[in-house]
Design an enzyme around this catalytic site. Structure first.
Site, PDB file in Angstrom:
ATOM      1  N   TRP A 325     -48.970  60.228 -49.214  1.00  0.00           N
ATOM      2  CA  TRP A 325     -48.631  60.501 -50.624  1.00  0.00           C
ATOM      3  C   TRP A 325     -49.248  61.818 -51.075  1.00  0.00           C
ATOM      4  CZ3 TRP A 325     -51.459  61.288 -55.068  1.00  0.00           C
ATOM      5  CH2 TRP A 325     -50.766  61.183 -56.277  1.00  0.00           C
ATOM      6  N   HIS A 326     -50.443  62.126 -50.553  1.00  0.00           N
ATOM      7  CA  HIS A 326     -51.152  63.323 -50.994  1.00  0.00           C
ATOM      8  C   HIS A 326     -50.581  64.612 -50.410  1.00  0.00           C
ATOM      9  CE1 HIS A 326     -54.263  60.553 -52.487  1.00  0.00           C
ATOM     10  NE2 HIS A 326     -54.686  61.565 -53.196  1.00  0.00           N
ATOM     11  N   GLY A 327     -49.698  64.511 -49.453  1.00  0.00           N
ATOM     12  CA  GLY A 327     -49.118  65.736 -48.926  1.00  0.00           C
ATOM     13  C   GLY A 327     -48.454  65.534 -47.581  1.00  0.00           C
ATOM     14  N   PHE A 478     -49.022  67.538 -55.661  1.00  0.00           N
ATOM     15  CA  PHE A 478     -48.741  66.232 -55.112  1.00  0.00           C
ATOM     16  C   PHE A 478     -47.642  65.515 -55.893  1.00  0.00           C
ATOM     17  CE2 PHE A 478     -53.494  66.530 -54.207  1.00  0.00           C
ATOM     18  CZ  PHE A 478     -53.262  67.267 -53.071  1.00  0.00           C
TER      19      PHE A 478
END
Length: 478
Positions: A325-327, A478
């Site tokens: 999710w963060h990248g 993000f």
């Protein structure tokens, strides 16, 4: 339009004036103003992606109504799947297409098969991960019969796009925010002053702590092979403070802005650097995301029920998904994997709920055991954040390898003098205020007025002293 810019200040002053002094007698008009203001705020980033936000909002609004009105479980599930697949489809296309394409080509290359993946010059819509999760939580809660859908399009749209939280959270729930939007709000002077105080602290975190650390972190990573292990360790610590100051600073500003408008948002940070193990860290870091994954992924997978193997499996799933999710990079996935490894002893030994209160509650200083637990947890999370920051996994391993080389025992290069003094004072204030919603919530209440305002002016002076070109918040990507 950044929170720490004059443009945003002018924007918010206009919204605040219209909201409380022109439209204060009409809830419908207030909410319409919030919606128009939120869409204008988002358009200042890139007006083209406003259409994507509106489409996503309409999709979940309509899906929620259809799930609620459907008479059979099959139809309810069909509408839920439509919402989930379309939302994740957009998120996957804009955020992950190039990652998957190049990862697939690299995988084929292992077998001697050469592929030329087609890359897209895709601009990531700001805040897409956040407003997508807002909408998904809404349809999940309707499907699980926790809430009934709203029939007011404007109210629901404000819930999704409320500008203080639109681009970097916290990730709100309809059960918490939507009722506040649907009910009349009245100006509360005490809450407004408290909101201003939290905004001040958030801006200080961003401008003085995060942006200052960012300069040194970027300098080190730009040529890290030329620095000693001790210097790189300090750089890794500085990055931890950069991320914390940047993201928790944004959250403080968002909560303060919302309070000025009569709205209470979910708390997103609760002094994570004073955690005594990694499980406690994740109860205090990015709380709205952690609780989202807990409620909508971890528990549906079985949570902590079942065998130890299933519990371990569920933990690895949520942390790897969280990293993803963060990248769209293997460094972020590895960061999530590392946290799963770090938290696993607590999960398997059933000590993950061991620390529910803040460290040394009611005391000035922690015990020696608490102190060393806090330091150890901080170093573990800093190690993981080093991988998070690295441009690639080889760079991450190289950077960490230098830290653990013989040069670790050398004296760090004198890069951070005044800045480390600032960090020390900052952490002292955070420690003294750790039992409050934010560090300076009660600081100075027993002081004379001149002393309290002198402290506030000192924060403003430091912000002016360390201000330069406004830097974007890290979590905007993000």
């Amino acid at each position: 339009m950044l929170f720490n810019s004059l443009q945003f200040l002018l924007f918010f002053v206009i919204v605040f004036f219209l909201y409380w002094f022109v439209l204060n007698k009409s809830l419908r008009k207030q909410n319409l103003l919030l919606l128009i203001s939120s869409y204008f705020f988002y358009s200042c980033w890139d007006w083209r992606f406003l259409f994507l936000l509106v489409f996503s909002t309409f999709l979940d609004y309509f899906s929620g109504l259809m799930i609620f009105r459907s008479e059979t479980q099959g139809k309810r599930k069909s509408w839920l799947l439509i919402s989930v697949l379309v939302n994740l489809g957009f998120l996957g296309f804009f955020k992950y297409y190039n990652f998957f394409a190049h990862s697939a080509a690299d995988f084929l290359l292992l077998f001697g098969l050469k592929a030329n993946p087609y890359s897209l010059s895709i601009i990531l819509p700001v805040g897409i991960s956040f407003y997508t999760f807002h909408g998904l939580s809404y349809v999940f809660d309707i499907y699980n019969r926790k809430i009934e859908p709203t029939t007011n399009w404007v109210d629901y749209s404000v819930f999704v796009s409320f500008f203080p939280l639109l681009v970097a959270g916290p990730i709100e729930r309809a059960t918490h925010l939507l009722p506040q939007i649907e009910k009349p709000r009245h100006f509360d002077k005490a809450k407004a002053i408290d909101g201003l105080r939290q905004i001040l602290w958030g801006l200080f975190k961003k401008i003085v702590i995060a942006d200052t650390c960012a300069g040194f972190v970027d300098q080190l990573w730009g040529n890290y092979t030329h620095y000693s292990g001790s210097t790189l360790l300090l750089g890794a610590i500085m990055f931890s403070f950069q991320v914390y100051g940047d993201f928790s600073g944004y959250s403080d500003i968002a909560l303060g802005l919302a309070r000025l408008l009569g709205v209470e948002l979910l708390r997103n940070f609760s002094y994570p650097f004073f955690s005594r193990n990694v499980a406690e860290f994740w109860r205090r870091w990015h709380i709205s995301l952690s609780s989202w994954f807990r409620d909508y992924l971890y528990i549906p997978l079985g949570g902590s029920k079942g065998s130890k193997w299933k519990r371990a499996r569920n933990v690895f799933i949520i942390f790897i998904v969280s990293g993803f999710w963060h990248g769209a990079s293997w460094t972020r996935v590895t960061w999530g994997f590392m946290h799963a490894v770090f938290i696993m002893p607590s999960v398997l030994l059933n000590t993950n709920r061991q620390y529910l209160d803040i460290a040394a509650k009611g005391k000035l200083l922690p015990s020696l055991r608490e102190f060393f637990s806090i330091i150890f947890t901080f170093l573990l999370t800093t190690l993981a954040l080093t991988v998070f920051r690295a441009p690639s996994l080889p760079d991450a391993f190289h950077y960490i390898g230098i830290i653990f080389s013989r040069s670790f025992f050398t004296i760090p290069q004198p890069l951070f003098k005044t800045e480390f003094l600032l960090l020390t004072v900052f952490m002292a204030i955070e420690w003294l205020g750790r039992e409050e919603p934010y560090a300076i919530a009660k600081l100075g209440q027993n002081w004379r007025t001149t002393g309290r305002w002198s402290f506030y002016y000192l924060l403003l002076f430091l912000m002016y002293l360390y201000s330069g070109k406004p830097q974007q918040f890290i979590y905007f990507q993000f």
